[in-house]
Write an enzyme that holds these catalytic residues in place. Structure first.
Site, mmCIF file in Angstrom:
data_model
loop_
_atom_site.group_PDB
_atom_site.id
_atom_site.type_symbol
_atom_site.label_atom_id
_atom_site.label_comp_id
_atom_site.label_asym_id
_atom_site.label_seq_id
_atom_site.Cartn_x
_atom_site.Cartn_y
_atom_site.Cartn_z
ATOM 1 N N GLN A 31 38.692 115.276 -6.519
ATOM 2 C CA GLN A 31 37.041 115.673 -6.886
ATOM 3 C C GLN A 31 35.965 116.148 -5.973
ATOM 4 O OE1 GLN A 31 36.325 116.827 -9.585
ATOM 5 N NE2 GLN A 31 37.962 115.954 -10.713
ATOM 6 N N HIS A 68 39.022 106.966 -12.113
ATOM 7 C CA HIS A 68 39.676 107.344 -13.030
ATOM 8 C C HIS A 68 40.597 106.234 -13.052
ATOM 9 C CE1 HIS A 68 42.740 110.623 -14.333
ATOM 10 N NE2 HIS A 68 41.675 111.352 -14.634
ATOM 11 N N ASP A 108 40.773 108.827 -3.189
ATOM 12 C CA ASP A 108 41.219 109.667 -3.794
ATOM 13 C C ASP A 108 40.686 111.105 -4.150
ATOM 14 O OD1 ASP A 108 41.920 111.006 -6.389
ATOM 15 O OD2 ASP A 108 40.908 109.691 -8.067
ATOM 16 N N LYS A 157 43.213 121.253 -9.082
ATOM 17 C CA LYS A 157 41.706 121.252 -9.053
ATOM 18 C C LYS A 157 40.882 121.881 -8.001
ATOM 19 C CE LYS A 157 42.008 116.804 -11.082
ATOM 20 N NZ LYS A 157 41.552 116.776 -12.616
ATOM 21 N N CYS A 174 38.892 109.842 -18.813
ATOM 22 C CA CYS A 174 40.354 108.969 -18.289
ATOM 23 C C CYS A 174 39.031 108.038 -17.182
ATOM 24 C CB CYS A 174 41.520 109.737 -17.009
ATOM 25 S SG CYS A 174 42.292 111.106 -18.600
#
Ligand code: PLP
Length: 406
Positions: free
Chosen positions: A204, A124, A201, A227, A364
């Site tokens: 997700q 991203h 990261d 999220k 993104c």
């Protein structure tokens, strides 16, 4: 594993009961932001109706209560990440701020000309641009691990790119654009063996399966509350306390100082070191409630989502001219696709007319889209509160859209 009853779970999410353009809402844009259970909405209301006060500062009861709730939320974060203590859990605005914080505070003091930062092609923009900027400032170089046609990180290439020059490796646990689950523990092991610091990261992954930070072995892990069924404006950066404590703070003010004197100021250790000023108290409390809601159902929720993924993949593949982008064997319930002759935005608009919310565009991830020679994709991303009936609605609406675009 507890029995997972999606109909019961849906009742916890008030927004799922609304209609959109005369149809029941089918919310399939969970990778952009998730919906919030009533427990979170009520926690925000309760905080502002009964407890609102600033934290860490007051001697009065409300401040004590707000501080206890805020710090309890940090405890929930630690439990969520499989950690024994809260010292490395910094509240930030979201993953973006967490990654920027590491790039700025760790990168500025540890990187120099000749050093290398290794990313992947799946990232991203939030896990690309901060590294590009710090590389420009320090003279370090950004290297990129390629992806396979199926949308997996090319592990052979990854190993080949690691060297004594690699000072930092940053990669997504799960790709937001394709749903690929990266072999994060293996990648971390390889990167650490090369002597690099590793940032994952987790934007997700946190909403889809159990994250065990000690088992991953990374140095930094970032995720966003919104999220993960929590409020917007709050997220977490976990860092190894010894690394965080050795990093210079990047914002200065109340709460993060030990002693201020015009002759010089000393700073506290993590996590307060990186929480200058009044924090997002209600956001942190809401996130804590979201994580406490999610943790008991996490395993069953994951299994349910995998059923949705398999069903949706099969239905979408049966649509003429539809191509799925990203077919890694390990995926969360995210499907990126294109339909011959139709622009992703047209697909999104036609689905919206049927009350179906999906995301369209580059997600993104411009470099990834460029890699596949695409301007963008349409993306359906599922959460545990989605149903097989919604998979059916998606497939029927897409078939209709295909005919209209033909
Ligand atoms: N990383 C990934 C993989 C994401 O999917 C996102 C958001 O979509 C981000 C980082 C940035 O998250 P936020 O905008 O919540 O800071």
């Amino acid at each position: 594993m507890p029995v997972f009853d999606v109909a019961t779970v849906r009742k916890d999410f008030p927004i799922l009961g609304r209609s959109v353009r005369g149809h029941p809402l089918t919310y399939l844009d969970n990778a952009a932001t998730s919906q919030k259970p009533l427990a979170v909405i009520k926690a925000l209301e309760r905080y502002y109706s009964e407890q609102n006060a600033n934290v860490h500062r007051g001697v009065h009861l409300l401040s004590e209560e707000a501080t206890t709730a805020y710090e309890a939320a940090r405890g929930s974060v630690a439990k969520f990440l499989g950690l024994k203590d809260t010292s490395g859990c910094v509240f930030v605005r979201g993953a973006t701020e967490g990654i920027n914080l590491v790039a700025e505070c760790w990168g500025r003091t540890h990187l120099k000309a000749g050093d290398e930062i290794l990313l992947t092609h799946l990232e991203h923009h939030a896990n690309i641009v901060p590294w590009q900027v710090i590389a420009e400032r320090t003279g370090a170089k950004v290297l990129v691990t390629p992806v396979t046609p199926r949308g997996e990180v090319d592990l052979v290439a990854f190993k080949g790119l690691l060297s004594a020059r690699t000072k930092l490796v940053a990669f997504a646990h799960v790709s937001n654009a394709l749903g690929t689950v990266n072999p994060a523990a293996e990648m971390t092991r390889l990167a650490k063996a090369a002597g690099a610091v590793v940032l994952i990261d987790g934007c997700q992954s946190a909403a889809h399966f159990k994250v065990d930070v000690p088992a991953l072995g990374c140095d930094f892990y970032a995720f966003s509350g919104h999220k993960t069924f929590g409020p917007t404006g709050i997220g977490v950066l976990w860092g190894r306390p010894e690394l965080l404590d050795a990093m210079p703070p990047y914002q200065f003010g109340g709460d993060m100082i030990r002693k201020v004197d015009f002759a010089g100021t000393t700073f506290r250790e993590a996590p307060e070191r990186f929480e200058a000023g009044t924090p997002d108290i209600s956001g942190a409390i809401g996130l804590g409630v979201a994580l406490e809601y999610f943790m008991p159902i996490q395993a069953a929720a994951h299994a349910h989502e995998q059923v949705l993924l398999a069903a949706a993949t099969e239905r979408l593949k049966a649509i003429k001219g539809l191509t799925i982008v990203g077919e890694a064997p390990e995926k969360v319930a995210v499907i990126s696709f294109n339909i011959e002759g139709g622009h992703p935005h047209d697909i999104g608009t036609l689905l919206d007319a049927d009350g179906i919310a999906i995301r369209t565009g580059h997600h993104c991830c411009m470099p990834l889209m460029k890699h596949y020679g695409l301007s963008g994709t349409a993306r359906a991303s599922f959460a545990f509160y989605n149903t097989l009936e919604e998979v059916d609605r998606l497939a029927v609406s897409l078939e209709k859209a295909r005919k209209m675009m033909a």
